[in-house]
Design a protein around this motif. Sequence first.
Motif, PDB file in Angstrom:
ATOM      1  N   ASP A   1       0.844  -1.208   0.000  1.00 13.43           N
ATOM      2  CA  ASP A   1       0.000   0.000   0.000  1.00 13.43           C
ATOM      3  C   ASP A   1       0.878   1.257   0.000  1.00 13.43           C
ATOM      4  O   ASP A   1       1.934   1.280   0.626  1.00 13.43           O
ATOM      5  CB  ASP A   1      -0.886   0.043   1.254  1.00 13.43           C
ATOM      6  N   ARG A   2       0.395   2.303  -0.669  1.00 14.92           N
ATOM      7  CA  ARG A   2       1.057   3.621  -0.600  1.00 14.92           C
ATOM      8  C   ARG A   2       0.579   4.292   0.669  1.00 14.92           C
ATOM      9  O   ARG A   2      -0.626   4.470   0.888  1.00 14.92           O
ATOM     10  CB  ARG A   2       0.662   4.488  -1.810  1.00 14.92           C
ATOM     11  N   VAL A   3       1.505   4.653   1.521  1.00 15.77           N
ATOM     12  CA  VAL A   3       1.161   5.164   2.852  1.00 15.77           C
ATOM     13  C   VAL A   3       1.935   6.452   3.122  1.00 15.77           C
ATOM     14  O   VAL A   3       3.070   6.612   2.653  1.00 15.77           O
ATOM     15  CB  VAL A   3       1.483   4.078   3.922  1.00 15.77           C
ATOM     16  N   THR A   4       1.314   7.354   3.872  1.00 14.62           N
ATOM     17  CA  THR A   4       1.979   8.576   4.328  1.00 14.62           C
ATOM     18  C   THR A   4       2.016   8.551   5.849  1.00 14.62           C
ATOM     19  O   THR A   4       1.009   8.224   6.491  1.00 14.62           O
ATOM     20  CB  THR A   4       1.216   9.823   3.829  1.00 14.62           C
TER      21      THR A   4
ATOM     22  N   ASP B   1      17.031   3.059  -3.313  1.00 19.24           N
ATOM     23  CA  ASP B   1      15.935   2.523  -2.494  1.00 19.24           C
ATOM     24  C   ASP B   1      16.375   2.470  -1.029  1.00 19.24           C
ATOM     25  O   ASP B   1      17.423   1.898  -0.717  1.00 19.24           O
ATOM     26  CB  ASP B   1      15.588   1.087  -2.934  1.00 19.24           C
TER      27      ASP B   1
ATOM     28  N   ARG C   1      -3.430   6.070   4.376  1.00 18.75           N
ATOM     29  CA  ARG C   1      -3.291   5.680   2.976  1.00 18.75           C
ATOM     30  C   ARG C   1      -2.992   6.928   2.151  1.00 18.75           C
ATOM     31  O   ARG C   1      -3.648   7.952   2.326  1.00 18.75           O
ATOM     32  CB  ARG C   1      -4.618   5.063   2.509  1.00 18.75           C
ATOM     33  N   ALA C   2      -1.983   6.842   1.280  1.00 22.73           N
ATOM     34  CA  ALA C   2      -1.587   8.045   0.524  1.00 22.73           C
ATOM     35  C   ALA C   2      -2.584   8.296  -0.602  1.00 22.73           C
ATOM     36  O   ALA C   2      -3.206   7.353  -1.085  1.00 22.73           O
ATOM     37  CB  ALA C   2      -0.192   7.863  -0.043  1.00 22.73           C
TER      38      ALA C   2
ATOM     39  N   ARG D   1      11.065   3.769  -0.053  1.00 20.00           N
ATOM     40  CA  ARG D   1      10.999   4.916  -0.952  1.00 20.00           C
ATOM     41  C   ARG D   1      12.291   4.997  -1.744  1.00 20.00           C
ATOM     42  O   ARG D   1      13.275   4.337  -1.395  1.00 20.00           O
ATOM     43  CB  ARG D   1      10.728   6.215  -0.185  1.00 20.00           C
TER      44      ARG D   1
ATOM     45  N   SER E   1       6.125   9.768   2.463  1.00 20.36           N
ATOM     46  CA  SER E   1       5.315   8.786   1.738  1.00 20.36           C
ATOM     47  C   SER E   1       6.178   7.673   1.181  1.00 20.36           C
ATOM     48  O   SER E   1       7.339   7.897   0.827  1.00 20.36           O
ATOM     49  CB  SER E   1       4.575   9.460   0.572  1.00 20.36           C
ATOM     50  N   GLY E   2       5.586   6.493   1.102  1.00 15.64           N
ATOM     51  CA  GLY E   2       6.299   5.363   0.518  1.00 15.64           C
ATOM     52  C   GLY E   2       5.391   4.166   0.454  1.00 15.64           C
ATOM     53  O   GLY E   2       4.195   4.255   0.742  1.00 15.64           O
ATOM     54  N   GLU E   3       5.991   3.023   0.104  1.00 14.03           N
ATOM     55  CA  GLU E   3       5.234   1.787  -0.026  1.00 14.03           C
ATOM     56  C   GLU E   3       5.446   0.957   1.238  1.00 14.03           C
ATOM     57  O   GLU E   3       6.584   0.713   1.631  1.00 14.03           O
ATOM     58  CB  GLU E   3       5.780   1.041  -1.247  1.00 14.03           C
TER      59      GLU E   3
ATOM     60  N   LEU F   1       8.431   2.011   5.551  1.00 11.26           N
ATOM     61  CA  LEU F   1       8.035   2.403   4.192  1.00 11.26           C
ATOM     62  C   LEU F   1       9.253   2.403   3.283  1.00 11.26           C
ATOM     63  O   LEU F   1      10.306   2.942   3.652  1.00 11.26           O
ATOM     64  CB  LEU F   1       7.462   3.829   4.182  1.00 11.26           C
TER      65      LEU F   1
END
Length: 310
Positions: free
Chosen positions: A258-261, A295, A309-310, A288, A273-275, A286
């Motif tokens: 999930d893309r999350v902030t 990475d 969730r971003a 990024r 933000s990142g995965e 996360l």
Amino acid sequence: MSVNAQSIILHQYDISPFSEKVRVVLGIKGLDWFACEEPVIMPKPELVALTGGYRKIPVMQIGADIYCDTQIIIRELERRFPEPSIFVGGDRGLGWGVGLWTDRTFFMAAVAVIFGGAPDAMGEEFKADRTKLMGRPFDTDAMVAGAPMMAEQLRAHLGWVDEQLGDGRDFLMGDKPGIVDANAYYNLAFIRWIFPAGAKSADAMPRLAAWERRVAAIGHGNRQDIPREVALDIAKAATSTEAVKADPGEPNGLKPGDRVTVMADDYGRDPISGELVSSSAQHIALKRNDPRVGDVVVHFPRAGFLAMRA
Ligand SMILES: N[C@@H](CCC(=O)N[C@@H](CS)C(=O)NCC(=O)O)C(=O)O
């Protein structure tokens, strides 16, 4: 010792009280580590390349894993280097909660006493930077006016520490130093560095003063300094060691991929933000990418941070 992808690198500056908390933990564990000096005010381009926006100090780096906030830094140090433990008995869970007392109410009393007593200790650029950081004026006139009240607050916080030592114990949870000592110590160290007269209520508490000397004597482990560019090169060449891990109890169903902030819930609320790679009740990681460092996986605690969730 030479620095590599397994080394502990602490992005810090010497008069940073939160860095002192971690340095004491490094001292308790007797660890080798590398200090990477960061600026006291923005801009911090190298730090932000690693974190993706988090600007507070300290940040710990091990290879391509970047740990933001003292809570997750200390948790990771305990995980990787369990002996000697920072838990010395009776403090395994609520020892973490002590950090929210020392980092918020106690820290704010220390800041108010320091800048109420020495309003020009750090200069105008610092005040302007901290105004942006806090999202409200870093108003030293108000701190001067409030100094008598905050001296009373500070004495009350110090008084708890002194009372805890009332049965003659050497450290706050018993005969060995641990997480509670590292937390309770750093605000006092901060006052001594910048405005020593602010610590006069501590000097009137002999048990506290003797404990303070014992914590100071622990030291900081074995420190060596490295330039920021070296730390960035290490991140670029390394691969994160964080495994993908789903969190079945995640209250909002966040899962790997999930893309999350994530952002702090107090001050310095810059979003990152990142995965999502892994999460638990106490940790969120996360992934990024940054052109300078490639990475990286950025780690945060859950208490005191908001994840969406971003
Ligand atoms: N909750 C954070 C607080 C860190 C913090 O406020 N650090 C101060 C320095 S000791 C800071 O970052 N000030 C702004 C700056 O240095 O840019 C933690 O535990 O690490």
